[in-house]
Design a protein around this motif. Structure first.
Motif, PDB file in Angstrom:
ATOM      1  N   GLU A   1       0.836  -1.186   0.000  1.00 18.42           N
ATOM      2  CA  GLU A   1       0.000   0.000   0.000  1.00 18.42           C
ATOM      3  C   GLU A   1       0.871   1.235   0.000  1.00 18.42           C
ATOM      4  N   SER A   2       0.503   2.243  -0.734  1.00 15.61           N
ATOM      5  CA  SER A   2       1.173   3.528  -0.651  1.00 15.61           C
ATOM      6  C   SER A   2       0.114   4.608  -0.603  1.00 15.61           C
ATOM      7  N   LYS A   3       0.407   5.651   0.134  1.00 15.34           N
ATOM      8  CA  LYS A   3      -0.580   6.709   0.312  1.00 15.34           C
ATOM      9  C   LYS A   3      -0.684   7.575  -0.928  1.00 15.34           C
ATOM     10  N   LEU A   4      -1.846   8.188  -1.107  1.00 11.73           N
ATOM     11  CA  LEU A   4      -2.003   9.141  -2.190  1.00 11.73           C
ATOM     12  C   LEU A   4      -1.014  10.274  -1.979  1.00 11.73           C
ATOM     13  N   SER A   5      -0.247  10.586  -3.022  1.00 16.83           N
ATOM     14  CA  SER A   5       0.888  11.493  -2.910  1.00 16.83           C
ATOM     15  C   SER A   5       0.545  12.880  -3.448  1.00 16.83           C
ATOM     16  N   VAL A   6       0.785  13.908  -2.636  1.00 16.96           N
ATOM     17  CA  VAL A   6       0.422  15.281  -2.981  1.00 16.96           C
ATOM     18  C   VAL A   6       1.667  16.166  -3.004  1.00 16.96           C
ATOM     19  N   LEU A   7       1.808  16.954  -4.057  1.00 19.62           N
ATOM     20  CA  LEU A   7       2.874  17.956  -4.142  1.00 19.62           C
ATOM     21  C   LEU A   7       2.300  19.317  -3.763  1.00 19.62           C
ATOM     22  N   ILE A   8       2.979  20.034  -2.876  1.00 17.09           N
ATOM     23  CA  ILE A   8       2.579  21.376  -2.457  1.00 17.09           C
ATOM     24  C   ILE A   8       3.509  22.389  -3.111  1.00 17.09           C
ATOM     25  N   VAL A   9       2.933  23.351  -3.819  1.00 17.89           N
ATOM     26  CA  VAL A   9       3.722  24.434  -4.429  1.00 17.89           C
ATOM     27  C   VAL A   9       3.222  25.735  -3.791  1.00 17.89           C
ATOM     28  N   GLU A  10       3.985  26.251  -2.845  1.00 18.67           N
ATOM     29  CA  GLU A  10       3.544  27.387  -2.026  1.00 18.67           C
ATOM     30  C   GLU A  10       4.773  28.108  -1.494  1.00 18.67           C
ATOM     31  N   ASP A  11       4.843  29.444  -1.666  1.00 15.19           N
ATOM     32  CA  ASP A  11       6.034  30.171  -1.228  1.00 15.19           C
ATOM     33  C   ASP A  11       5.880  30.817   0.142  1.00 15.19           C
TER      34      ASP A  11
ATOM     35  N   GLU B   1       9.638  12.124  -8.309  1.00 14.19           N
ATOM     36  CA  GLU B   1       8.726  11.437  -7.403  1.00 14.19           C
ATOM     37  C   GLU B   1       7.431  11.036  -8.104  1.00 14.19           C
ATOM     38  N   SER B   2       6.730  10.092  -7.488  1.00 16.15           N
ATOM     39  CA  SER B   2       5.383   9.739  -7.939  1.00 16.15           C
ATOM     40  C   SER B   2       4.408  10.720  -7.299  1.00 16.15           C
ATOM     41  N   VAL B   3       3.759  11.537  -8.106  1.00 15.95           N
ATOM     42  CA  VAL B   3       2.837  12.563  -7.613  1.00 15.95           C
ATOM     43  C   VAL B   3       1.443  12.282  -8.172  1.00 15.95           C
ATOM     44  N   ASP B   4       0.441  12.224  -7.301  1.00 18.63           N
ATOM     45  CA  ASP B   4      -0.922  11.932  -7.728  1.00 18.63           C
ATOM     46  C   ASP B   4      -1.780  13.183  -7.867  1.00 18.63           C
ATOM     47  N   LEU B   5      -1.425  14.238  -7.153  1.00 18.58           N
ATOM     48  CA  LEU B   5      -2.237  15.459  -7.135  1.00 18.58           C
ATOM     49  C   LEU B   5      -1.343  16.627  -6.735  1.00 18.58           C
ATOM     50  N   VAL B   6      -1.637  17.820  -7.266  1.00 15.11           N
ATOM     51  CA  VAL B   6      -0.829  19.006  -6.960  1.00 15.11           C
ATOM     52  C   VAL B   6      -1.708  20.101  -6.371  1.00 15.11           C
TER      53      VAL B   6
ATOM     54  N   PHE C   1      -5.638   4.624 -11.687  1.00 15.32           N
ATOM     55  CA  PHE C   1      -4.763   5.714 -12.119  1.00 15.32           C
ATOM     56  C   PHE C   1      -3.315   5.299 -11.940  1.00 15.32           C
ATOM     57  N   ASN C   2      -2.509   5.444 -13.001  1.00 21.31           N
ATOM     58  CA  ASN C   2      -1.077   5.139 -12.926  1.00 21.31           C
ATOM     59  C   ASN C   2      -0.796   3.745 -12.359  1.00 21.31           C
ATOM     60  N   GLU C   3      -1.501   2.719 -12.900  1.00 19.12           N
ATOM     61  CA  GLU C   3      -1.298   1.321 -12.513  1.00 19.12           C
ATOM     62  C   GLU C   3      -1.544   1.070 -11.030  1.00 19.12           C
ATOM     63  N   ALA C   4      -2.457   1.835 -10.456  1.00 15.90           N
ATOM     64  CA  ALA C   4      -2.834   1.636  -9.061  1.00 15.90           C
ATOM     65  C   ALA C   4      -4.333   1.852  -8.925  1.00 15.90           C
TER      66      ALA C   4
ATOM     67  N   THR D   1      -7.207   5.569  -0.322  1.00 15.34           N
ATOM     68  CA  THR D   1      -6.035   4.739  -0.082  1.00 15.34           C
ATOM     69  C   THR D   1      -5.559   4.207  -1.422  1.00 15.34           C
ATOM     70  N   LYS D   2      -4.262   4.146  -1.599  1.00 10.04           N
ATOM     71  CA  LYS D   2      -3.680   3.720  -2.872  1.00 10.04           C
ATOM     72  C   LYS D   2      -3.074   2.324  -2.731  1.00 10.04           C
ATOM     73  N   VAL D   3      -3.415   1.432  -3.668  1.00 10.85           N
ATOM     74  CA  VAL D   3      -2.814   0.100  -3.720  1.00 10.85           C
ATOM     75  C   VAL D   3      -2.309  -0.128  -5.140  1.00 10.85           C
ATOM     76  N   ILE D   4      -1.032  -0.384  -5.277  1.00 10.08           N
ATOM     77  CA  ILE D   4      -0.441  -0.645  -6.585  1.00 10.08           C
ATOM     78  C   ILE D   4      -0.891  -2.023  -7.054  1.00 10.08           C
ATOM     79  N   LEU D   5      -1.419  -2.097  -8.262  1.00 12.11           N
ATOM     80  CA  LEU D   5      -1.986  -3.349  -8.763  1.00 12.11           C
ATOM     81  C   LEU D   5      -0.970  -4.493  -8.755  1.00 12.11           C
ATOM     82  N   ALA D   6       0.263  -4.206  -9.115  1.00 12.21           N
ATOM     83  CA  ALA D   6       1.284  -5.248  -9.176  1.00 12.21           C
ATOM     84  C   ALA D   6       1.600  -5.824  -7.802  1.00 12.21           C
ATOM     85  N   ASP D   7       1.260  -5.111  -6.735  1.00  6.68           N
ATOM     86  CA  ASP D   7       1.561  -5.565  -5.382  1.00  6.68           C
ATOM     87  C   ASP D   7       0.454  -6.411  -4.769  1.00  6.68           C
ATOM     88  N   ILE D   8      -0.668  -6.550  -5.461  1.00  3.11           N
ATOM     89  CA  ILE D   8      -1.750  -7.404  -4.956  1.00  3.11           C
ATOM     90  C   ILE D   8      -1.310  -8.867  -5.057  1.00  3.11           C
TER      91      ILE D   8
END
Length: 270
Positions: A2-12, A48-53, A167-170, A180-187
């Motif tokens: 399992e890997s968590k949904l990954s978020v990139l923050i762009v904020e100064d 990095e693997s980014v799911d949302l920005v 999305f993105n093989e998960a 929650t994110k689960v990579i298909l190949a890891d099932i």
């Protein structure tokens, strides 16, 4: 795994960025990185693997948030959420041209941010409807408060019911009102449990409110193969088998007699 949904923050604004990071981590999301300028954000997306920005429009550097968004989506398609104090019509129109999934004005509240993330995933899914997949879960409660190499993928949802997104093989599915994110190949294998299905990976088990048969049909993954009325296995993880059992490492599962022909038929005999 399992890997968590990954978020990139762009904020100064450091304080705002810190608040966003704390909120996301407390809600179970992974923060892929925090950038205060577009070029740093682009570097993170390339690494990095980014799911949302989540990105502000007014940031440091040569690119504002809108130009940054444009360049990020040239690398990988993903949902964008503008989080900004700028709401004038000209700025909104420029932002709209980058096809954001959502637009949230400052000051924000944590609850509204989580709702916006949930909606952003769905809005992005609708926009990318043709090439994606969806597994809808009828009857599931929807949440009032949501919550490697770059590739170009998408996921879709046909309605506002709780769903599993691809999305993105998960697969991304809701547990405790966040994705929650689960990579298909890891099932490793899927296990029927009445009207539910247990998804087993090496380290975790997730319960999905759908039958095994329906889940297999909707996932449509050739590596996931039914071997018993109660089990489907990921062929990539099979370590040993005979006429009666299939082993996935130390886990031994029964091979049902009605499924033997299909199971052995998937092999090439030399």
């Amino acid at each position: 795994m399992e890997s968590k949904l990954s978020v990139l923050i762009v904020e100064d604004e450091a304080i705002v960025a810190l608040g966003l990071e704390d909120t996301l981590q407390q809600e179970g999301y992974k923060v892929a990185g925090v950038a205060d300028n577009g070029k740093e954000a682009l570097d993170i997306v390339n690494r990095e693997s980014v799911d949302l920005v989540l990105l502000d429009i007014h940031i440091k550097g040569d690119w504002d948030g809108i130009e940054t968004a444009r360049r990020l989506t040239e690398v990988r398609e993903m949902p964008l959420i503008y989080l900004t104090a700028f709401s004038d019509s000209e700025t909104v129109e420029r932002a709209r041209q980058t096809l954001p999934a959502a637009y949230l004005t400052k000051p924000y509240q944590a609850r509204n941010l989580l709702i916006t993330i949930d909606l952003a995933l769905h809005n992005f899914a609708f926009r990318k409807q043709e090439p994606g997949k969806v597994i809808s879960l009828p009857g599931a409660r929807s949440s009032p408060a949501g919550g490697s190499a770059p590739t170009s993928s998408s996921f879709t949802v046909p309605d506002r019911k709780e769903s599993i997104l691809y999305f993105n093989e998960a697969v991304y599915f809701k547990q405790n009102y966040k994705y929650t994110k689960v990579i298909l190949a890891d099932i490793l294998y899927l296990e029927a449990d009445g009207n539910h299905t247990n998804i087993h990976t090496k380290d975790t088990r997730h319960v999905i409110r759908h039958t095994l048969n329906t889940l297999l049909e909707k996932l449509s993954q050739p590596d996931l193969v039914r071997i018993h009325r109660s089990y489907a296995v990921n062929f990539r993880h099979i370590s040993m088998f005979n006429d009666h059992t299939v082993c996935l490492g130390a886990k031994e599962l029964s091979l049902g007699r009605h499924y033997k022909d299909d199971f052995f038929g998937r092999f090439d005999f030399l």
